[in-house]
Design an enzyme around this catalytic site. Structure first.
Site, PDB file in Angstrom:
ATOM      1  N   SER A 136      -1.746   0.095  -9.389  1.00 13.78           N
ATOM      2  CA  SER A 136      -1.953   0.975  -8.240  1.00 13.78           C
ATOM      3  C   SER A 136      -1.818   2.417  -8.716  1.00 13.78           C
ATOM      4  O   SER A 136      -0.781   2.797  -9.258  1.00 13.78           O
ATOM      5  CB  SER A 136      -0.895   0.644  -7.181  1.00 13.78           C
ATOM      6  N   LYS A 162      -6.468  -0.036  -8.388  1.00 14.11           N
ATOM      7  CA  LYS A 162      -6.384   0.305  -6.963  1.00 14.11           C
ATOM      8  C   LYS A 162      -6.102   1.793  -6.855  1.00 14.11           C
ATOM      9  O   LYS A 162      -5.154   2.294  -7.463  1.00 14.11           O
ATOM     10  CB  LYS A 162      -5.269  -0.532  -6.333  1.00 14.11           C
ATOM     11  N   LEU A 163      -6.942   2.481  -6.103  1.00 15.66           N
ATOM     12  CA  LEU A 163      -6.745   3.908  -5.902  1.00 15.66           C
ATOM     13  C   LEU A 163      -6.115   4.149  -4.547  1.00 15.66           C
ATOM     14  O   LEU A 163      -6.592   3.652  -3.538  1.00 15.66           O
ATOM     15  CB  LEU A 163      -8.090   4.653  -5.944  1.00 15.66           C
ATOM     16  N   LYS A 164      -5.057   4.933  -4.524  1.00 14.60           N
ATOM     17  CA  LYS A 164      -4.487   5.368  -3.253  1.00 14.60           C
ATOM     18  C   LYS A 164      -5.429   6.427  -2.670  1.00 14.60           C
ATOM     19  O   LYS A 164      -5.871   7.322  -3.415  1.00 14.60           O
ATOM     20  CB  LYS A 164      -3.098   5.972  -3.487  1.00 14.60           C
ATOM     21  N   ASP A 190      -6.390   1.881  -1.194  1.00 12.87           N
ATOM     22  CA  ASP A 190      -5.285   1.647  -0.259  1.00 12.87           C
ATOM     23  C   ASP A 190      -4.976   2.955   0.466  1.00 12.87           C
ATOM     24  O   ASP A 190      -4.598   3.942  -0.163  1.00 12.87           O
ATOM     25  CB  ASP A 190      -4.051   1.167  -1.035  1.00 12.87           C
ATOM     26  N   ASN A 192      -2.745   3.244   3.093  1.00 12.43           N
ATOM     27  CA  ASN A 192      -1.421   3.283   3.728  1.00 12.43           C
ATOM     28  C   ASN A 192      -1.482   3.901   5.131  1.00 12.43           C
ATOM     29  O   ASN A 192      -0.735   4.825   5.454  1.00 12.43           O
ATOM     30  CB  ASN A 192      -0.402   4.019   2.853  1.00 12.43           C
ATOM     31  N   GLU A 215      -7.488  -1.431   1.732  1.00 15.16           N
ATOM     32  CA  GLU A 215      -6.181  -1.913   2.186  1.00 15.16           C
ATOM     33  C   GLU A 215      -5.620  -0.988   3.264  1.00 15.16           C
ATOM     34  O   GLU A 215      -5.617   0.235   3.092  1.00 15.16           O
ATOM     35  CB  GLU A 215      -5.258  -1.954   0.963  1.00 15.16           C
ATOM     36  N   ASP A 240      -1.759  -4.868   4.728  1.00 16.74           N
ATOM     37  CA  ASP A 240      -0.466  -4.818   4.034  1.00 16.74           C
ATOM     38  C   ASP A 240       0.601  -4.588   5.117  1.00 16.74           C
ATOM     39  O   ASP A 240       1.143  -5.553   5.695  1.00 16.74           O
ATOM     40  CB  ASP A 240      -0.512  -3.681   2.994  1.00 16.74           C
ATOM     41  N   LYS A 264       3.736  -9.117   0.356  1.00 15.14           N
ATOM     42  CA  LYS A 264       4.946  -8.568  -0.270  1.00 15.14           C
ATOM     43  C   LYS A 264       6.109  -9.321   0.349  1.00 15.14           C
ATOM     44  O   LYS A 264       6.347  -9.209   1.560  1.00 15.14           O
ATOM     45  CB  LYS A 264       5.100  -7.084   0.050  1.00 15.14           C
ATOM     46  N   GLY A 292       3.310  -4.750  -4.399  1.00 16.48           N
ATOM     47  CA  GLY A 292       4.480  -4.280  -5.143  1.00 16.48           C
ATOM     48  C   GLY A 292       5.179  -3.150  -4.419  1.00 16.48           C
ATOM     49  O   GLY A 292       4.571  -2.443  -3.609  1.00 16.48           O
TER      50      GLY A 292
HETATM   51  O1  SMG Z   1       4.712  -1.752  -7.250  1.00 18.24           O
HETATM   52  O2  SMG Z   1       2.979  -1.106  -8.397  1.00 18.24           O
HETATM   53  C1  SMG Z   1       3.686  -1.084  -7.384  1.00 18.24           C
HETATM   54  C2  SMG Z   1       3.252  -0.184  -6.251  1.00 18.24           C
HETATM   55  C3  SMG Z   1       2.111  -0.780  -5.527  1.00 18.24           C
HETATM   56  O3  SMG Z   1       0.795   0.686  -4.209  1.00 18.24           O
HETATM   57  C4  SMG Z   1       1.774  -0.011  -4.260  1.00 18.24           C
HETATM   58  N1  SMG Z   1       2.616  -0.169  -3.227  1.00 18.24           N
HETATM   59  O4  SMG Z   1       1.170   0.195  -0.006  1.00 18.24           O
HETATM   60  O5  SMG Z   1       0.833  -1.253  -1.492  1.00 18.24           O
HETATM   61  C5  SMG Z   1       1.421  -0.249  -1.116  1.00 18.24           C
HETATM   62  C6  SMG Z   1       2.423   0.489  -1.959  1.00 18.24           C
HETATM   63  C7  SMG Z   1       3.739   0.605  -1.271  1.00 18.24           C
HETATM   64  C8  SMG Z   1       4.794   1.330  -1.995  1.00 18.24           C
HETATM   65  S1  SMG Z   1       4.431   2.964  -2.191  1.00 18.24           S
HETATM   66  C9  SMG Z   1       5.830   3.831  -2.572  1.00 18.24           C
HETATM   67 MG    MG Z   2      -0.468  -1.122   0.420  1.00 18.60          MG
END
Ligand code: SMG
Ligand code: MG
Length: 369
Positions: A136, A162-164, A190, A192, A215, A240, A264, A292
């Site tokens: 990520s 995966k790109l935020k 993703d 969020n 996501e 998620d 998760k 994660g």
């Molecule tokens: O554990 O590699 C990891 C992070 C994966 O992007 C990740 N987690 O929304 O999926 C998600 C985020 C939540 C935690 S962000 C601080």
């Molecule tokens: Mg997520």
């Protein structure tokens, strides 16, 4: 099988990240992790709480998780011992706090499996001995900086990127990564929860980039809006934050709110509930993958075991220890050919290294039973 617990240690550790990790809701530079250690007559069980230091990803945060464990959850465990399947039942009267509940249940499960000499993978039903790994990649200051990071991860062997994303950091980065690394790269995004349904037309523009999935585009509670959005996008929607239980997963699937689920264990209250979601999704032909929360080796060990179940058909955010920390508290998880091996020893199959653990510990409290 009954596990009689003499007490529980709640230990906080400070784990600086190798690089800041920016999402649409904030920046993490260091993980403040709560570790739970359940002590029985002849074994101990470890777990890691997924909660972050601030209630941004969800309403839970690490100090709150510690408080609810000390004040309500640990005292609710029966004094004469319990089977891991009873933990969820005993904690059920307390609303929410799933990451705290998950950590307690997981530590009990670890203790129970260590005494039964069985691994997490075997107990959960792992179907393979290694799992493919994605990574990520956070929001960055510039596209060139992002391209350099993605290039490094691909060179390390990660099989999926995966790109935020967030408004203002979506098309540009996605297009640049596609152009630079080609159509064969497994790529997903993703948000969020950074968009609303009124952004549907904008998000439909991402359909041209052959993404595996988008996501959590909309808010956590927007199950119906996600179902509406799904009708307007060709890119599959993965949930998620919205999925906190198997019941949520059932609702999301029947509403058409998602066609993929990020599992998760912390978010859903533990590995037993995570497995129920896996089973339900699999019966519906809905692929799942393991998310994660920037875990140390303790949380990672259990996640990698879960990710080996047969319905986990997409690479997860189960990256190697080095993606997060210069020094992990366990033997590090190291990628080999884009995969991590599922631990095979009893329980988690891995323990904190005492010296490292002591060095990073910021506080410890003992809750006697
Ligand atoms: O554990 O590699 C990891 C992070 C994966 O992007 C990740 N987690 O929304 O999926 C998600 C985020 C939540 C935690 S962000 C601080
Ligand atoms: Mg997520």
């Amino acid at each position: 099988m009954k596990t009689k617990i003499s007490g529980v240690e709640l230990r906080r550790i400070a784990m600086p990240l190798v690089a800041p990790f920016r999402t649409s809701f904030g920046v993490e530079t260091s993980r403040d992790v709560l570790l739970v250690r359940v002590v029985t007559a002849d074994h101990e069980g470890w777990a890691e709480c997924g909660a972050m230091s601030e209630p941004r990803y969800s309403s839970e945060y690490v100090a709150c998780a510690q408080h609810v464990l000390r004040k309500f959850l640990i005292p609710a465990l029966p004094k004469d011992g319990l089977d891991v399947h009873a933990v969820g039942r005993v904690l059920q009267p307390f609303t929410g706090h799933r990451m705290a509940k998950s950590a307690l249940e997981t530590a009990v499960l670890d203790a129970q499996l260590r005494s039964a000499d069985e691994s997490f993978g075997s107990y959960l039903g792992a179907a393979r001995d290694r799992v493919p790994c994605g990574v990520s990649v956070g929001i960055m200051d510039s596209v060139p900086e992002l391209l350099d990071a993605v290039e490094r991860y691909i060179a390390e062997g990660y099989v999926r990127i995966k790109l935020k994303i967030e408004p203002g950091w979506d098309f540009g980065p996605v297009r640049a990564v596609r152009e630079r690394f080609g159509d064969d790269l497994l790529l997903q995004v993703d948000a969020n929860a950074a968009y609303t349904l009124s952004d549907a037309r904008h998000l439909a523009g991402l359909d041209d980039f052959g993404l595996q999935l988008i996501e959590q585009p909309l808010a956590n509670d927007d199950m119906v809006q996600h179902a509406e959005l799904a009708k307007l996008l060709r890119t599959p929607i993965c949930l998620d934050e919205s999925i906190k239980s198997a019941a949520d997963a059932a609702a999301a699937i029947s509403l058409g709110a998602c066609s993929v689920i990020n599992i998760k264990p912390g978010r859903v209250g533990g590995y037993l509930e995570a497995r129920r979601i896996h089973d339900l999704a699999r019966a519906h032909g809905v692929p799942v993958w393991c998310g994660g929360m920037l875990e140390t080796g303790i949380g990672r060990a259990a996640n990698v075991a879960l990710a080996a179940l047969p319905g986990f058909t997409l690479p997860g955010d189960t990256s190697g220890s080095g993606r997060y920390f210069a020094t992990d508290i366990t033997e590090p998880f190291v990628l080999s050919d884009g995969h991590l091996e599922v631990p095979t020893g009893p329980g988690l199959g891995i323990e904190p290294l005492p010296d490292v653990l002591n060095e990073v510990t910021t506080s410890s409290e003992w809750v006697a039973m």
